[in-house]
Design an enzyme around this catalytic site. Sequence first.
Site, mmCIF file in Angstrom:
data_model
loop_
_atom_site.group_PDB
_atom_site.id
_atom_site.type_symbol
_atom_site.label_atom_id
_atom_site.label_comp_id
_atom_site.label_asym_id
_atom_site.label_seq_id
_atom_site.Cartn_x
_atom_site.Cartn_y
_atom_site.Cartn_z
ATOM 1 N N ASP B 6 0.862 -1.182 0.000
ATOM 2 C CA ASP B 6 0.000 0.000 0.000
ATOM 3 C C ASP B 6 0.897 1.230 0.000
ATOM 4 O O ASP B 6 1.724 1.408 0.902
ATOM 5 C CB ASP B 6 -0.883 -0.035 1.263
ATOM 6 C CG ASP B 6 -1.943 1.053 1.238
ATOM 7 O OD1 ASP B 6 -1.973 1.831 0.281
ATOM 8 O OD2 ASP B 6 -2.729 1.108 2.199
ATOM 9 N N MET B 7 0.780 2.069 -1.024
ATOM 10 C CA MET B 7 1.621 3.256 -1.102
ATOM 11 C C MET B 7 1.208 4.237 0.001
ATOM 12 O O MET B 7 0.032 4.377 0.303
ATOM 13 C CB MET B 7 1.464 3.950 -2.459
ATOM 14 C CG MET B 7 1.687 3.046 -3.662
ATOM 15 S SD MET B 7 3.314 2.297 -3.698
ATOM 16 C CE MET B 7 4.319 3.758 -3.760
ATOM 17 N N ASP B 100 -2.922 2.398 -6.000
ATOM 18 C CA ASP B 100 -1.796 2.398 -5.059
ATOM 19 C C ASP B 100 -1.766 1.177 -4.144
ATOM 20 O O ASP B 100 -1.114 1.183 -3.114
ATOM 21 C CB ASP B 100 -1.794 3.695 -4.233
ATOM 22 C CG ASP B 100 -3.041 3.847 -3.394
ATOM 23 O OD1 ASP B 100 -3.985 3.058 -3.600
ATOM 24 O OD2 ASP B 100 -3.089 4.746 -2.544
ATOM 25 N N GLU B 101 -2.486 0.133 -4.495
ATOM 26 C CA GLU B 101 -2.471 -1.071 -3.663
ATOM 27 C C GLU B 101 -2.373 -2.303 -4.553
ATOM 28 O O GLU B 101 -3.021 -2.351 -5.592
ATOM 29 C CB GLU B 101 -3.792 -1.213 -2.891
ATOM 30 C CG GLU B 101 -3.941 -0.343 -1.680
ATOM 31 C CD GLU B 101 -5.381 -0.390 -1.222
ATOM 32 O OE1 GLU B 101 -5.637 -0.929 -0.136
ATOM 33 O OE2 GLU B 101 -6.260 0.099 -1.954
#
Lengths: 368, 404
Positions: B6-7, B100-101
Amino acid sequence: MRFKVVRDDIFPFVQYANSYTSPKNLNTVLQNILIDAESDTLSLRSTNMQIGFSGSLKAAVEEIGSATVSGKKLMDILKELPEGAVVDFYHDGSKLNIKSGKSSFRLSTISPEMFPTMSEIKPEYFIKVKSETLQTLLKRTAFCISNDSSKIEYTGAHFSVYGNRLEISAADFQRIATSKAGFEEEFSDEFTINIPKKTIMELMKILDITEFVDVETDKKQVLFKVGDIVIYSKLIEKYIKSITKLFEAEYPIKAKINTKAFVEVVRRVSAITSEITHGVVLSFNNGNLSINSLETEYGQGHETMDDIIYNGEDMDIIFNARHMLEIVTNINSEYFSLEMQGRRSPAVILPEDESYKYLVVPISIDKF
Amino acid sequence: MILCMDMDAFFASVEQASNPSLRGKPIAVVGAKERTVVVTSSYEARRYGVKTGMSKYEALKVCPFLTIVNARNRKYTYVSKEISSFLHKITPHVEPYSIDESFLDISGTGIAPQDAAYMIKSFVKKNFGITCSIGAGPNKFIAKMASGIKKPDGYYCVEKDKVIEFVDMFRLKDFWGIGRRLTKRFADMGVFTPADLRAMGRDRLVEIFGVNGDHLYGLACGEYISGVKTEEEPMKSIGHSLTLPENISTREEAEGYLLQLSDMVSSRARRLRYSGKTITVTIRYPDMGTFSQAHTIPFFTSATHHIYAEALTVFDKLWTGNSIRLLGVCISNLVPECVTLYNIEDSGKNWEGLYSAMDEINTKYGERTLQFGSVLNCRRKGSSVISPAWRPSGDRHVNIIDGN
């Protein structure tokens, strides 16, 4: 108003009339049937403002008058009365009293003045056609009328009269049906009208009553006179342009198929096909035809067909099985001809009798 | 072992990495220039209470020296694509979950979770100057929950026999997949923790929630059935929506946007080879009230002119006449491997030729090289918003343009 009538005489009329009433809660008086008693005749009328019914029958009228009562309730009461029962109707000014044997009912009424009169029609065009002929034409086409109301012109059957011919055509977006018949005499009138599906369906119910039907129209409304019954209907004042023009194209790939065998095979195979597309693949290979269902989560079905003649190159073409069955079950010749241009272009279905034919658009699925 | 990557504050981190003057400062990334909300904020800004979904005005109220940055979506989708292709070097079992995941199944790779996590983190840090958090666990649910534990730049691993202890650290409202509505329903039943849920028993939950009850009971026990999905699920619908640069109030203006949306939907349907028969139109009014209506047509289509005609009909039924903030068009009830441009209305018209020419030109020279004339009247063209369904590759990939 007071009259006596045998249950079996009035019941079919009430039943017909009731299917022309308006659906619930729209307008109370439109849910009612207008009963009008005059000398020895009883007339029943109902309408939803788009389509109207009027029927008359003999009855022992003791006191003339008129009243409107709920069509649904009247029908439900009459339905449950024993066959052959004599029913006594008496309108006391506010309620309609119905008595038969030991049963009695009091139905609320609405004043006939509230009942809308159907606008008069000045017939400009007139034809008389054999009921049986009309019934046949309608059976062969009515199922193709679209149920989707977003394009209004597709929701009716096109009646075209020219010379001594009547041609009825209907289309949804993937099919066209057209069927024609000649009259013995020639009518000078030429016209096309688009009759709503509901009217067609109601008309088909009563066509077996008399030998001939009178059709009168001013192109805004139409009247069908079938014996003692008159159906009145507004018309769709939009038409599908050149509805039968597509048939004129060239269809070079031809297959002659046994009608009964085809129906059976498609029925069997389509049991398992996709519920979204209802697609069945017609696979022409080496002059043979095999029919596959589309592969779905349930699996796949396959059957080969004998008794076909095919002149083209090997080809797979996918049709909606339901659409196909509706068409082919209406064909009464032993063989029919399926004529195609290619797997993505419309195909025509021609029974041996040339007075009716169909066009159907295939489903263009690439991998199956 | 499943990893969840996860960013950390993805868009904000990318902005800070690409612009040194923003580093260490509270910043908030907003959608477009006009009428937009905070999409992401940096950790510095979060400390002041800046939250995703706040309007610019609200954000500036809680943090007056906040720097507002306009989203540059091309940059984010680029970074997301690059990271996604790196993840595929570790294992082919990668499920991109959002921009982003991602989930990775590293079982069978012989790489220990902490090593895989190090590889990913160092790649991300070295190449893009940003950080991510990684959770590891026996299933996607545990991995996802673990990824949130040590944010930012964290790593947390849950062993198989520690699963129950792990889930008991959370309250149900913080569970992945339990939303506000479900939390409220649980609260009304006096259920707040995974232990409360386990106490209800599987049968009782199935009775109340049906199939989902079984799933919920599983979550409370730290179980999660579905694995990492590398294969894309077949599309259920194809849709686009546009927040208009300014409210519109005439049908003419709406027509342009509906045509543009219909064309975006149908050209994508043609590219992915789908036909559909249910067309849904969405209208959002300035008060954020959002209304949708669907109509199912009696034929399948992937043609712009069919979708547009239907969208207009639905729009006319749905539109109240008020000014419009957002419009959306969506097609569903899809059949794969099926491109339909024809029904009997189209007899004699060569739509097939037209659409294939149009699609080829737009593939070769870029989207919207050739487009319908009335689309030119639209002030906003193309999707500049990254929808939750966006994926770095595959059918759900859409080229995103920068707004403004």
